[in-house]
Design a protein around this motif. Structure first.
Motif, mmCIF file in Angstrom:
data_model
loop_
_atom_site.group_PDB
_atom_site.id
_atom_site.type_symbol
_atom_site.label_atom_id
_atom_site.label_comp_id
_atom_site.label_asym_id
_atom_site.label_seq_id
_atom_site.Cartn_x
_atom_site.Cartn_y
_atom_site.Cartn_z
ATOM 1 N N TYR A 243 -53.056 30.588 49.815
ATOM 2 C CA TYR A 243 -52.047 31.340 50.548
ATOM 3 C C TYR A 243 -52.582 32.600 51.219
ATOM 4 N N ASP A 244 -53.899 32.672 51.379
ATOM 5 C CA ASP A 244 -54.499 33.772 52.147
ATOM 6 C C ASP A 244 -53.975 35.131 51.669
ATOM 7 N N MET A 245 -54.149 35.394 50.388
ATOM 8 C CA MET A 245 -53.669 36.626 49.786
ATOM 9 C C MET A 245 -54.762 37.236 48.907
ATOM 10 N N THR A 246 -54.598 38.491 48.596
ATOM 11 C CA THR A 246 -55.525 39.201 47.714
ATOM 12 C C THR A 246 -54.809 39.525 46.412
ATOM 13 N N VAL A 247 -55.399 39.141 45.289
ATOM 14 C CA VAL A 247 -54.833 39.456 43.982
ATOM 15 C C VAL A 247 -55.807 40.353 43.236
ATOM 16 N N LEU A 248 -55.376 41.571 42.944
ATOM 17 C CA LEU A 248 -56.167 42.500 42.130
ATOM 18 C C LEU A 248 -55.955 42.100 40.675
ATOM 19 N N LYS A 249 -56.996 41.627 40.033
ATOM 20 C CA LYS A 249 -56.849 40.973 38.730
ATOM 21 C C LYS A 249 -57.111 41.948 37.591
ATOM 22 N N LEU A 250 -56.158 42.027 36.655
ATOM 23 C CA LEU A 250 -56.264 42.921 35.501
ATOM 24 C C LEU A 250 -56.246 42.091 34.218
ATOM 25 N N ALA A 251 -57.218 42.342 33.351
ATOM 26 C CA ALA A 251 -57.300 41.619 32.083
ATOM 27 C C ALA A 251 -56.366 42.250 31.064
ATOM 28 N N THR B 73 -52.988 25.491 36.570
ATOM 29 C CA THR B 73 -53.397 26.406 35.512
ATOM 30 C C THR B 73 -52.214 27.249 35.057
ATOM 31 N N LYS B 74 -52.379 27.935 33.947
ATOM 32 C CA LYS B 74 -51.274 28.668 33.336
ATOM 33 C C LYS B 74 -50.872 29.888 34.164
ATOM 34 N N PHE B 75 -49.553 30.110 34.189
ATOM 35 C CA PHE B 75 -48.993 31.205 34.985
ATOM 36 C C PHE B 75 -47.573 31.444 34.522
ATOM 37 N N GLU B 76 -47.197 32.722 34.350
ATOM 38 C CA GLU B 76 -45.853 33.019 33.858
ATOM 39 C C GLU B 76 -45.079 33.959 34.779
ATOM 40 N N GLY B 77 -45.183 33.682 36.085
ATOM 41 C CA GLY B 77 -44.229 34.220 37.033
ATOM 42 C C GLY B 77 -44.411 35.653 37.477
ATOM 43 N N GLU B 78 -43.302 36.181 38.009
ATOM 44 C CA GLU B 78 -43.291 37.538 38.548
ATOM 45 C C GLU B 78 -43.644 38.582 37.499
ATOM 46 N N ALA B 79 -43.377 38.300 36.245
ATOM 47 C CA ALA B 79 -43.759 39.234 35.184
ATOM 48 C C ALA B 79 -45.265 39.443 35.133
ATOM 49 N N LEU C 211 -47.286 38.741 38.187
ATOM 50 C CA LEU C 211 -47.815 38.911 39.540
ATOM 51 C C LEU C 211 -46.901 39.839 40.322
ATOM 52 N N LYS C 212 -47.400 41.022 40.638
ATOM 53 C CA LYS C 212 -46.607 42.055 41.299
ATOM 54 C C LYS C 212 -47.072 42.262 42.731
ATOM 55 N N HIS C 213 -46.106 42.230 43.659
ATOM 56 C CA HIS C 213 -46.422 42.466 45.068
ATOM 57 C C HIS C 213 -46.558 43.960 45.325
ATOM 58 N N ILE D 272 -50.957 42.386 42.511
ATOM 59 C CA ILE D 272 -51.666 42.628 41.260
ATOM 60 C C ILE D 272 -51.318 41.501 40.308
ATOM 61 N N GLY D 273 -52.339 40.908 39.674
ATOM 62 C CA GLY D 273 -52.100 39.808 38.754
ATOM 63 C C GLY D 273 -52.705 40.076 37.388
ATOM 64 N N GLY D 274 -51.935 39.825 36.347
ATOM 65 C CA GLY D 274 -52.422 39.993 34.984
ATOM 66 C C GLY D 274 -52.812 38.652 34.378
ATOM 67 N N TYR D 275 -53.901 38.647 33.636
ATOM 68 C CA TYR D 275 -54.365 37.394 33.038
ATOM 69 C C TYR D 275 -54.971 37.668 31.659
ATOM 70 N N GLY D 276 -55.107 36.591 30.886
ATOM 71 C CA GLY D 276 -55.795 36.695 29.610
ATOM 72 C C GLY D 276 -54.969 36.328 28.408
ATOM 73 N N LEU D 277 -53.654 36.563 28.456
ATOM 74 C CA LEU D 277 -52.787 36.260 27.320
ATOM 75 C C LEU D 277 -51.836 35.113 27.635
ATOM 76 N N ARG D 278 -51.153 35.161 28.760
ATOM 77 C CA ARG D 278 -50.200 34.110 29.121
ATOM 78 C C ARG D 278 -50.560 33.410 30.436
ATOM 79 N N SER D 279 -51.289 34.073 31.293
ATOM 80 C CA SER D 279 -51.678 33.503 32.581
ATOM 81 C C SER D 279 -53.194 33.486 32.695
ATOM 82 N N GLN D 280 -53.698 32.584 33.534
ATOM 83 C CA GLN D 280 -55.134 32.427 33.702
ATOM 84 C C GLN D 280 -55.612 33.026 35.018
#
Length: 314
Positions: free
Chosen positions: A173-181, A137-143, A145-147, A154-162
Motif C-alpha cells: 500500500y505504498d506506506m511507511t510504518v515506523l516500527k516499535l518493539a 501474519t499476525k495483526f491486531e488492528g488499529e490498537a 497501527l496508528k496513523h 506507527i506500528g507496534g509489534y512483538g506481543l500481539r502483532s508481527q
C-alpha cells in the motif's frame, strides 16, 4: 503522498465530512478466558463484569461519542464466544492515506478468544462496500497501527502483532510504518504507550522504547513524553474527537488516599496539563467494567476516519 480529499457524495463513513467511529454494544462481553496479564492476575469472581453496569457505562460513552460524530454499531451475531468483540479497536484499521478511502485491513488475531472476530469484521466491512484484506501474519488492528499523517503510520509489534505485517503493508500500500518493539506484557498493544494527538505531535511513553526507535519517531513527529505510571494507568488509551480528548477514569470509585487513587489523579492531571498546553478540552468517563477485560477507552473505538485530525486548534 497527501491524504485524499473527501468526495461531494460520500459512499462510506471514511469519506464522511465529520468524525466517524465503529463501536459494539457489550452483548457478548465476557471475561471467562483470561487472555492478558491484567486478567490473569485477577480472580475470576472479581473480574466477572456486571452486565447491566457494563451496558450503562457503554451507553454513556456511546452518547458522548454520538453527540459529535457518526457512529456505527458493529452487530453481535451471537451472545457467547465473542468475549472481546466490544473492543473494536482490534477489529482492523482503515488505511487513511489511500485516495479511494475504501480499504480496511481486518485483524489476524494472536489471542485465541478473538479469532472468531475476523470473519465478523470481513462480513461487516464488505457489506459496507469496503475493499477488505486480511494479512497472513499476525495483526491486531488499529490498537497496533496508528496513523500520523499522509502515508506515515506507527506500528507496534512483538506481543500481539508481527513486524512482517507492517513490511507487507509497506510493500502493498505504498506506506511507511515506523516500527516499535513492544516488550512490556502489561502494555501489550501500541495504544497503551502511543497516542497521536495532532498530526504534528504524538504522546509516547518514551521509557518503553529504545533510543534508536525514539530517534526515528522524532524525524516524523514531535514526541511528548508520558510517564510510565500514567501510561500504565491508561493516559495513552485516549481518543480525540474534534477538540475533545476523551479518557477513561474511575477516580470517583476509588477511595481517596489509596495508591490507586493517587495514580489515577496523577494520570488525569498529566493528561489535562498536556491537553491544556495544546488547546484541547478533556472529558473523563467511567468504563470500570471493561477494565476487567484488561482494556481501556481506546480499545472500544475503531476510527472509520481521522477527520478530527484535519484541523489545528492553535
Amino acid at each position: 503522498m497527501t491524504t485524499a480529499a473527501r468526495p461531494a457524495h460520500p459512499i462510506n463513513p471514511t469519506q464522511h465530512e465529520g468524525p466517524a467511529y465503529l463501536l459494539n454494544a457489550p452483548f457478548s462481553f465476557s471475561t471467562e478466558v483470561a487472555n492478558n496479564v491484567w486478567m490473569e492476575e485477577m480472580p475470576l469472581d472479581e473480574r466477572r463484569p456486571d452486565a447491566r453496569k457494563a451496558m450503562a457505562q457503554f451507553l454513556r460513552f456511546y452518547g458522548l461519542v454520538a453527540s459529535e460524530s457518526l457512529v456505527y454499531l458493529l452487530p453481535t451475531p451471537r451472545p457467547d464466544g465473542l468475549q472481546d468483540l466490544v473492543f473494536t479497536a482490534n477489529m482492523g484499521v482503515v488505511l487513511e492515506h489511500l485516495p479511494e478511502r475504501d480499504t480496511v485491513v481486518i485483524s489476524n488475531f494472536t489471542s485465541p478468544p478473538r479469532t472468531g472476530e475476523t470473519e465478523i469484521g470481513v462480513r461487516f466491512f464488505e457489506s459496507m462496500g469496503y475493499r477488505v484484506v486480511v494479512p497472513e501474519t499476525k495483526f491486531e488492528g488499529e490498537a497496533e497501527l496508528k496513523h500520523l499523517y499522509d502515508d506515515v503510520y506507527i506500528g507496534g509489534y512483538g506481543l500481539r502483532s508481527q513486524r512482517e505485517t507492517y513490511e507487507w503493508l509497506e510493500r502493498t500500500y505504498d506506506m511507511t510504518v515506523l516500527k516499535l518493539a513492544e516488550t512490556d506484557p502489561y502494555l501489550y498493544h501500541l495504544d497503551c504507550t502511543v497516542f497521536p494527538i495532532t498530526k504534528e505531535q504524538t504522546l509516547v511513553c518514551t521509557a518503553k522504547y529504545e533510543p534508536e526507535e525514539l530517534s526515528l519517531l522524532e524525524k516524523h513527529t514531535e514526541v511528548i513524553d508520558v510517564s510510565s505510571a500514567s501510561a500504565m494507568a491508561g493516559l495513552c488509551n485516549s481518543m480525540r474527537m474534534n477538540n475533545l480528548i476523551v479518557n477513561a477514569s474511575d477516580v470517583h470509585d476509588l477511595r481517596a488516599g489509596t495508591e490507586d487513587y493517587q495514580m489515577e489523579v496523577a494520570k488525569n492531571r498529566e493528561l489535562e496539563d498536556i491537553a491544556g498546553r495544546l488547546g484541547f478540552e478533556v472529558a473523563h468517563i467511567n468504563l470500570s467494567e471493561f477494565t476487567k477485560g484488561g482494556a481501556l477507552l481506546s480499545c472500544m473505538v475503531m476510527h472509520l476516519n481521522r477527520y478530527s485530525y484535519e484541523f489545528s486548534l492553535l
